[in-house]
Design an enzyme around this catalytic site. Structure first.
Site, PDB file in Angstrom:
ATOM      1  CE  LYS A 117      -4.164  -1.908   2.092  1.00 53.63           C
ATOM      2  NZ  LYS A 117      -4.977  -2.000   3.307  1.00 53.63           N
ATOM      3  CE  LYS A 197     -10.381 -10.655  -2.243  1.00 52.32           C
ATOM      4  NZ  LYS A 197      -9.617 -10.251  -1.095  1.00 52.32           N
ATOM      5  CE  LYS A 200     -19.467  -1.883  -3.515  1.00 48.35           C
ATOM      6  NZ  LYS A 200     -19.779  -1.296  -2.256  1.00 48.35           N
TER       7      LYS A 200
END
Ligand code: SF4
Length: 335
Positions: A117, A197, A200
């Site tokens: 991240k 995966k 959204k």
């Protein structure tokens, strides 16, 4: 009548990412709904975790409401488990700080999720580094001993156990249980593109509350086993995401039939998807109705979240009071 829940406590959290999709549902929440009948469970919408990534203040509240609606509509029952929002129980942040003081920096820097991240951010907030400490606080605050986790969270859970061990060694043997992963057989649901995966941000989802028409519109062009170029070509169900979804929504006899018809080219992919769509629509219809009812009564939804936070706070306060005591903070009497 359901058996009384055992005292083994389970904690799990989910980010306020808006309404659930079927990937979240089959991957985690369906299992939570089962667990609430078997264990003493707390399920938390982790909004404090969500703000470690860039976000819009104007959308945080509405997304939290959407997640709460989703969890309750999916079957979490506040009479059987505690459902609450993390930021509504201030003890999460207090214990987070207290645990930060004994967490080794090197361990935090080694976390794979932090490395991933932080690469995506120009300026790395310290909160991203300390994310696993807040996770440890979430769980240890309730002395939960089981944490349902996906594979990507196993490293954080190891660190959580290390934090519990270090705190116990310094301030009080066996005060915090070392949480164990609850590795359940959950399905890894790919998106409708069959590649990544379900997520959204990739636009490859079926929403838990999508209408029957939308569900069919999305399933019709969804990826299948590429070996089935024509109706006559046999396929391999195990590598087809539509088959995975059948396992989530169709009865076992249908799942068996799907596998046979796929391997023998006994039907076309569109026939297979139609059966899936019908089963999915039937399974999701009661959830959609519950969600609509919850949305009609926003005050009652907030009331349930307030109640949940109240129950969680009562437990959290007891832990924090003892933690403060053992860590030697000055007491000036009752509040
Ligand atoms: S028949 Fe069903 S399981 Fe087989 S490839 Fe087509 S959609 Fe997938």
């Amino acid at each position: 009548m359901a058996p009384p829940p055992s005292p083994i406590r389970v904690f799990s959290g989910i980010q306020p990412s808006g309404e659930l999709h079927i990937g979240n549902y089959l991957g985690a929440v369906q299992n939570w709904v089962k667990l609430q009948y078997e264990r003493d469970c707390l399920f938390c919408i982790v909004d404090l975790h969500a703000i470690t990534q860039p976000y819009e203040p104007g959308t945080l509240g509405p997304l939290t409401v959407d997640m709460a609606v989703s969890l309750l509509a999916a079957g979490l029952d506040p009479a059987r488990c505690i459902v609450f929002v993390q930021s509504h129980v201030a003890e999460h942040t207090e214990l987070n700080w207290l645990l930060t003081t004994i967490t080794p920096l090197g361990e935090l820097e080694r976390q794979t999720q932090f490395k991933d991240k932080s690469q995506r951010q120009e300026s790395i907030p310290a909160g991203l580094l300390a994310y696993p400490v807040l996770q440890a606080a979430d769980v240890l605050l309730y002395k939960a001993s089981l944490v349902p986790v996906g594979e990507d969270q196993v490293q954080h859970l190891e660190l959580m156990r290390e934090i519990a061990r270090r705190w116990n060694a310094r301030f009080g043997a066996d005060f915090f249980p070392e949480p164990q992963p609850l590795l359940t057989r959950t399905r890894r649901v790919l998106g409708l593109d069959g590649k990544a995966k379900m997520s959204k941000s990739l636009g490859n989802t079926v929403g838990l509350f999508d209408s029957p028409e939308t569900i069919w519109e999305k399933l019709r062009p969804a990826a299948t086993d590429p070996a089935r170029k024509t109706r006559k070509d046999p396929g391999t169900p195990e590598i087809c995401n539509i088959f995975t979804l059948h396992q989530g929504f169709s009865p076992p006899a249908t799942v068996e039939e799907v596998a046979v018809k796929c391997r023998t080219a006994g039907w076309g992919c569109l026939d297979c998807k139609r059966v899936l769509a019908d089963n999915m629509i039937a399974a999701l219809a009661p959830m959609r109705e519950r969600a609509e009812a919850l949305r009609r009564e926003p005050a009652s939804l907030l009331e349930r979240l307030r109640d949940g936070a109240g129950k969680a706070r009562a437990l959290a306060r007891r832990t924090v009071a003892e933690v403060r005591d053992r860590m030697g903070f000055l007491k000036v009497g009752a509040d």
